[in-house]
Design an enzyme around this catalytic site. Sequence first.
Site, PDB file in Angstrom:
ATOM      1  N   GLU A 130       0.808  -1.223   0.000  1.00  0.00           N
ATOM      2  CA  GLU A 130       0.000   0.000   0.000  1.00  0.00           C
ATOM      3  C   GLU A 130       0.843   1.275   0.000  1.00  0.00           C
ATOM      4  O   GLU A 130       0.712   2.128   0.866  1.00  0.00           O
ATOM      5  CB  GLU A 130      -0.960  -0.033   1.194  1.00  0.00           C
ATOM      6  CG  GLU A 130      -1.989  -1.134   1.037  1.00  0.00           C
ATOM      7  CD  GLU A 130      -2.919  -1.293   2.213  1.00  0.00           C
ATOM      8  OE1 GLU A 130      -4.106  -1.582   1.988  1.00  0.00           O
ATOM      9  OE2 GLU A 130      -2.461  -1.146   3.361  1.00  0.00           O
ATOM     10  N   GLU A 150      -4.802  -9.981   0.143  1.00  0.00           N
ATOM     11  CA  GLU A 150      -5.562  -9.829   1.387  1.00  0.00           C
ATOM     12  C   GLU A 150      -7.026 -10.097   1.057  1.00  0.00           C
ATOM     13  O   GLU A 150      -7.569  -9.540   0.107  1.00  0.00           O
ATOM     14  CB  GLU A 150      -5.406  -8.421   1.980  1.00  0.00           C
ATOM     15  CG  GLU A 150      -4.009  -8.104   2.488  1.00  0.00           C
ATOM     16  CD  GLU A 150      -3.872  -6.697   3.074  1.00  0.00           C
ATOM     17  OE1 GLU A 150      -4.917  -6.107   3.442  1.00  0.00           O
ATOM     18  OE2 GLU A 150      -2.738  -6.194   3.151  1.00  0.00           O
TER      19      GLU A 150
END
Length: 897
Positions: free
Chosen positions: A459, A525
């Site tokens: 991220e 994820e």
Amino acid sequence: MINNKPSLDWLENPEIFRVNRIDAHSDTWFYEKFEDVKLEDTMPLKQNLNGKWRFSYSENSSLRIKEFYKDEFDVSWIDYIEVPGHIQLQGYDKCQYINTMYPWEGHDELRPPHISKTYNPVGSYVTFFEVKDELKNKQTFISFQGVETAFYVWVNGEFVGYSEDTFTPSEFDITDYLREGENKLAVEVYKRSSASWIEDQDFWRFSGIFRDVYLYAVPETHVNDIFIKTDLYDDFKNAKLNAELKMIGNSETTVETYLEDKEGNKIAISEKIPFSDELTLYLDAQNINLWSAEEPNLYTLYILVNKKDGNLIEVVTQKIGFRHFEMKDKIMCLKWKRIIFKGVNRHEFSARRGRSITKEDMLWDIKFLKQHNINAVRTSHYPNQSLWYRLCDEYGIYLIDETNLESHGSWQKMGQIEPSWNVPGSLPQWQAAVLDRASSMVERDKNHPSVLIWSCGNESYAGEDIYQMSKYFRKKDPSRLVHYEGVTRCREFMTRRHESRMYAKAAEIEEYLNDNPKKPYISCEYMHSMGNSTGGMMKYTELEDKYLMYQGGFIWDYGDQALYRKLPDGKEVLAYGGDFTDRPTDYNFSGNGLIYADRTISPKAQEVKYLYQNVKLEPDEKGVTIKNQNLFVNTDKYDLYYIVERDGKLIKDGYLNVSVAPDEEKYIELPIGNYNFPEEIVLTTSLRLAQATLWAEKGYEIAFGQKVIKEKSDMNNHNSESKMKIIHGDVNIGVHGKDFKAIFSKQEGGIVSLRYNNKEFITRTPKTFYWRATTDNDRGNRHEFRCSQWLAATMGQKYVDFSVEEFDEKITLYYTYQLPTVPSTNVKITYEVSGEGIIKVNVKYKGVSGLPELPVLGMDFKLLAEFNSFSWYGMGPEENYIDRCEGAKLGIYESTQ
């Protein structure tokens, strides 16, 4: 960079991230004597400096003890602290949990690379040591395995160096700084630096020396680095092994190597070659056993450095696993077989020690993973302790090894993408630091067979800097793939050969897979397991059999990040963000685990274990179909147990050993017989370990399948020995049978009395309910706002109609309720009562277009307070729900309040 004058300016300069730090290298063990090899990481050339150190805390640099490092400075008056450990868990500073936004939001107005001048906690550490005999008169280094976030080092008052990157080793040559007798080591640790902008992971914001600190010395000639490369041939039966070495020391030496199997047999021997700064040793190994998570076969490579006269100078050991991982025909393959990642994301975490976890913690974790059919871990979001990789090699876990890089708060604000000042992006002043982090991870971990994929971090959006990191990975190590999810938002800087996303719905993944995809798909994820959650996981695992290019995913995440906190009454509780008055915070968003922070296993793990099974068992009335989805392991490693139960009570069981080859299926008839009972008959089949392993005892269940092979006979289909007496009143209908009495009310809308053996059980009329306590994930998607009228329906439902039907052996009563939803809807409750006192309850809601999703449909039975335990025939043993019941078993269970 040789520099002897430290500067605080380095803390805000992203281009200065290491001063006098030596280059990263492989995490290899080495010894001067062959008999010391058995000591493994407690090698004699290593001196542990862990323990109690002197310590002083300051809130910022202006308040610190500036001359504490000097040789003559007396530190006897300052406090002690335990190393390794976080300072926030030892009485200093404050624990703060935060997810994406930077922890200084609302306190300081900052932009990269700047940091606060008023709040940047400083830990001043001092310890004293004498160099042990084995290290004397040798080139000696100091190794810091993990320090958060930036630190300066002095030995005997002399500046040694500076380093950033919290999660990889920082090492310095201190040979010239040491003296006879007592030496003074001083370390100044800063919680924040420019590096904090790229260490914005979803975790507690700690600081300090939280991993091991030790000295190590090297012999006069030393193998400083090893890079093992293997090339399998002859259908993976044989392998060529190249050991690329970087040497330091005396040129009047020779180097040789050999390979041993686990029984200690030498299976390959190299020629002796003369010393060179860089050299390669060659081996040819025959009839090898390959490494995989299913069969983690390891060999030991011995590298011998000898003097010209044959005397040993150094022996180096390195565990080797032979495997072949590649992208083949758009599929990720191990030995040309399609791999499925049944993974989790894992933070290093302990409720007492934070990220300073112990060997015992790691052993518990890896046994849990194996016991729950989890075969892969993403080291979210930083390199783990070196021991973790050794355990994954030994126990068999696939790894995505992730670079310590996350800058989430620089490009995503309040859920919206806004990368105007994203770091590192394409900023040239950050690129060297980013590449250094990648190199530090790769150089340490490159010889671990468990590492299949290098990750560029997490991220951090995208840009030239991360793209250059991906190029570095591919050039340095073509044998592994490269992962980075962030380019999904900016595909201009594509870094990977597979598609990776976070939290895509199963339907969205299926849409991708049906659209002629160019790359295989993984969810780096998914299944956000916060609180009471992990429902609907079967929607994802079903894709494994349906689409070859779906190759699994990594659950978010393994364990809750919660810390023990003592209340005023002395009681310890697990505390989350905000419980330490930390602001800003993301509160309990740190609680996403399959296990709780104290390593209690949550009910969610039951579902994961079942859906991650490598062997599927599908029983029927005569036997079981065994689908062995292992890539390499035959089912003869397990015993097949079968259990036949009648309404949960055992009537027959047994076991046998069956052989089903990998990626094959076979039907096995079982001697279960025929049963003509009115009760429900259930067959449970179970695969259990035939022999003990590193991670479980003999008899441990690794897979099961269950089926109702005979339904319970309907009460209409058999004669009741108990006759009912029906009593009709103006308001109530009484139903009396053998040892029971029930009263149904036309006025109250249901049962008002339920007595067995003359004992009353209920206090009020049971009512349907449509609302439940909201879960963490509910609140995250505004479920309570969207569905709140179901709360009103539960509280405001109105009883509107009643009817009854009588038969010889049963009575059926119908109650209708109107719900105050918009649009309005009705629900019908049916009670079917037999003479034996069996009451079948049916609640029917047909659904109405225009209403939000129904949170729950159930009935609320209020029992007398004296009842404190109950048993049930149903699904268990753990909590389960309509979308989280695949791993539950039908049986008889007991519970207490």
